[in-house]
Design an enzyme around this catalytic site. Structure first.
Site, PDB file in Angstrom:
ATOM      1  N   HIS A 281       0.627  -1.269  -0.087  1.00 17.36           N
ATOM      2  CA  HIS A 281      -0.149  -0.091   0.014  1.00 17.36           C
ATOM      3  C   HIS A 281       0.766   1.376  -0.118  1.00 17.36           C
ATOM      4  O   HIS A 281       0.277   2.281   0.399  1.00 17.36           O
ATOM      5  CB  HIS A 281      -1.011  -0.012   1.295  1.00 17.36           C
ATOM      6  CG  HIS A 281      -2.375  -0.490   0.777  1.00 17.36           C
ATOM      7  ND1 HIS A 281      -3.358  -0.209   1.478  1.00 17.36           N
ATOM      8  CD2 HIS A 281      -2.621  -1.186  -0.292  1.00 17.36           C
ATOM      9  CE1 HIS A 281      -4.680  -0.583   0.863  1.00 17.36           C
ATOM     10  NE2 HIS A 281      -3.761  -1.216  -0.175  1.00 17.36           N
ATOM     11  N   CYS A 282       2.178   1.144  -0.363  1.00 14.34           N
ATOM     12  CA  CYS A 282       2.895   2.370  -0.404  1.00 14.34           C
ATOM     13  C   CYS A 282       3.650   2.722  -1.751  1.00 14.34           C
ATOM     14  O   CYS A 282       3.213   3.549  -2.528  1.00 14.34           O
ATOM     15  CB  CYS A 282       3.934   2.422   0.752  1.00 14.34           C
ATOM     16  SG  CYS A 282       3.428   2.130   2.338  1.00 14.34           S
ATOM     17  N   ILE A 283       4.424   1.803  -2.078  1.00 12.69           N
ATOM     18  CA  ILE A 283       5.343   2.254  -3.260  1.00 12.69           C
ATOM     19  C   ILE A 283       4.528   2.247  -4.627  1.00 12.69           C
ATOM     20  O   ILE A 283       4.439   3.483  -5.235  1.00 12.69           O
ATOM     21  CB  ILE A 283       6.439   1.482  -3.480  1.00 12.69           C
ATOM     22  CG1 ILE A 283       7.385   1.100  -2.282  1.00 12.69           C
ATOM     23  CG2 ILE A 283       7.452   1.558  -4.727  1.00 12.69           C
ATOM     24  CD1 ILE A 283       8.076   2.299  -1.889  1.00 12.69           C
ATOM     25  N   LEU A 285       1.576   3.373  -4.783  1.00 10.41           N
ATOM     26  CA  LEU A 285       0.276   4.379  -4.512  1.00 10.41           C
ATOM     27  C   LEU A 285       0.740   5.670  -4.252  1.00 10.41           C
ATOM     28  O   LEU A 285       0.378   6.603  -5.128  1.00 10.41           O
ATOM     29  CB  LEU A 285      -0.776   3.810  -3.457  1.00 10.41           C
ATOM     30  CG  LEU A 285      -1.181   2.662  -3.238  1.00 10.41           C
ATOM     31  CD1 LEU A 285      -2.367   2.544  -2.345  1.00 10.41           C
ATOM     32  CD2 LEU A 285      -2.043   2.134  -4.755  1.00 10.41           C
ATOM     33  N   ASP A 286       1.779   5.873  -3.238  1.00 12.06           N
ATOM     34  CA  ASP A 286       2.221   7.105  -2.868  1.00 12.06           C
ATOM     35  C   ASP A 286       2.470   8.179  -3.667  1.00 12.06           C
ATOM     36  O   ASP A 286       2.256   9.285  -3.561  1.00 12.06           O
ATOM     37  CB  ASP A 286       2.959   7.016  -1.532  1.00 12.06           C
ATOM     38  CG  ASP A 286       2.463   5.923  -0.651  1.00 12.06           C
ATOM     39  OD1 ASP A 286       1.376   5.815  -0.523  1.00 12.06           O
ATOM     40  OD2 ASP A 286       3.292   5.676   0.315  1.00 12.06           O
TER      41      ASP A 286
END
Ligand SMILES: NC(=O)c1ccc[n+]([C@@H]2O[C@H](COP(=O)([O-])OP(=O)(O)OC[C@H]3O[C@@H](n4cnc5c(N)ncnc54)[C@H](O)[C@@H]3O)[C@@H](O)[C@H]2O)c1
Length: 443
Positions: A281-283, A285-286
């Site tokens: 849920h980080c790389i 999306l952010d």
């Protein structure tokens, strides 16, 4: 004389004192990968923590001391729950009792790669309805620069209270790296920015109670940008080595050998490795949070767009290489039987959200392949039509598959046995390195 400055100074001092002597009640909204470890860390040093978790199953598990997050030690959770330091509820009824409210809810993207702040907005509205003087609200969720000031602050001030005078608002982005045994919530430097100096002061005091190094920055917006930049840095560098991998494939060079050699340089370079794509849920999306915000300023963040495009194309490259491996054995992919080894988005964790393995599986199924998977950490997956249960990694049955595709390099897997028993392996992580195998194709 005006009363307001004295009153607000008193409020600030009172909250700081409660934090320092650990009598502050800490609310944590969202007890997931970020919220639950955070709640346990705070409880371990003596704070009473009240979690608000909308998923009743998770709330019940917490109240029973049953752990469901890999980075949390089972015994530590059981201990803090048993001693009454952590409890969980599914509703916002006790917001007014809390002194500090930390928000750890999801910040996904919608289908158009635009920020979806519905969870942050919903939680902020709930808090606003019961906000009282002397509370600190801190957002831990990753988001675009301006979220605290432009989205949360107006909602919170609908309460009639004023930030910096009556309450405090800060952003302190979570940097947890699930599965990382060396850097945990406690020993990872924590960036903190407030919407004003008082918010920063009280938030710094709060985070300093459990985190070894707190790094204050001048605004919540600077803290928000710091976090999305960190993940953008990673996304761009992973894309760079992924692009190099595709080029090496065309040049008939081994990208892993080239990178290993490049990383022997003791300065001016930093190790990043190619793979089947990025997940979690980080790389993935952010960076798009930043890209979206930049567009508001009529600015195009070209690196972000390009990195996303390259990283999202990797599952198709994996499938292309799988097809080549099968062709070399005289097997059509439409009639092949394939075992995907590892489905989590990275090694030694159970999180398969946005995992590139899912896209690889979907593409292979679309080609007509019969696909199974094994993952020691993920017993089953169900998403967008992919419904699978992990099969045992039985050495005697490995030879039944035409191809084994190593997608996630979990350390508990016996790769020597896989190499020994599989017909052929497509290794997207170089996890068979050093095994001297002749039945392996590297990505
Ligand atoms: N997972 C990571 O490795 C990681 C690392 C750093 C930052 N982050 C960021 O932290 C944030 C949270 O991520 P996560 O991985 O912990 O998500 P998660 O899905 O694991 O946990 C979020 C929790 O919030 C709950 N929730 C959602 N809406 C709620 C509501 N209205 N009220 C109460 N509970 C609610 C969900 O049920 C869930 O349990 C995201 O912004 C993410 O980008 C995640």
């Amino acid at each position: 004389m005006s009363q307001a400055p004295t009153m607000s100074a008193d409020l600030l001092a009172a909250l700081k004192a409660k934090i320092a002597n650990k009598t502050a009640l800490v609310g944590v909204v969202g007890l997931g990968y970020v919220g639950l470890p955070f709640a346990v860390e705070k409880a371990k040093v003596g704070f009473h923590v009240l979690g608000i978790e909308q998923n009743p199953r998770r709330a019940d598990q917490v109240n029973a001391g049953v752990n469901y997050i890999g980075d949390v030690h089972d015994d530590e959770l059981t201990e803090v729950v048993k001693n009454g330091f952590v409890t969980a509820e599914t509703n916002f009824g006790r917001i007014a009792e809390m002194d500090v409210i930390v928000i750890c809810v999801p910040t996904p993207l919608n289908k158009n790669l635009a920020p979806d702040l519905q969870y942050v907005r919903a939680v902020t509205s709930e808090i606003s309805q019961q906000l009282r003087p002397g509370q600190l609200v801190s957002l831990e969720s990753t988001t675009y620069p301006g979220t605290c000031e432009e989205v949360m602050l107006p909602i919170l001030e609908e309460s009639g209270l004023r930030v910096e005078e009556d309450f405090y608002l800060a952003h302190s982005p979570e940097r947890v790296d699930p599965g990382n045994k060396r850097y945990t919530t406690k020993n990872t430097h924590k960036v903190v920015g407030g919407v004003g100096p008082r918010s920063l002061e009280v938030a710094t005091e709060f985070y300093g109670q459990t985190i070894l190094n707190v790094i204050p920055v001048s605004s919540a917006k600077a803290a928000e940008l710091t976090k999305v930049f960190e993940n953008t840095f990673r996304a761009v560098n992973i894309a760079l080595v992924n692009e190099l991998m595709v080029l090496c494939d065309k040049m008939d060079l081994n990208v892993w050998e080239v990178l290993d050699a490049a990383f022997t340089k003791p300065f001016g370079i930093m190790p990043f490795y190619p793979g089947p794509g990025v997940g979690g849920h980080c790389i993935p999306l952010d960076p798009h949070y930043l890209e979206w915000k930049a567009r508001e300023l009529n600015f195009t963040t070209r690196f972000i767009g390009l990195a996303g495009e390259i990283n999202r194309s990797m599952p198709a490259f994996v499938v292309e290489k799988a097809r080549r491996c099968l062709n070399a054995m005289g097997i059509a992919s439409s009639r092949s039987s394939i075992l995907i080894l590892g489905i989590a988005y990275k090694k030694d964790i159970d999180d398969w959200r946005e995992s590139p393995a899912l896209e690889v599986i979907k593409l292979l199924i679309d080609e007509g392949a019969k696909v199974s998977y094994h993952d020691p950490h993920v017993p089953k997956v169900s998403e967008h039509g992919v419904e699978l249960v992990s099969v045992p990694l039985d050495p005697l049955r490995l030879g039944n598959y035409d191809l084994v595709v190593i997608v996630t390099d979990h350390t508990s897997v016996d790769y020597a046995s896989v190499v020994k028993n599989a017909k052929h392996i497509l290794d997207t992580r170089n996890s068979t390195k050093g095994l001297g195998a002749t039945n392996v194709t590297l990505l």
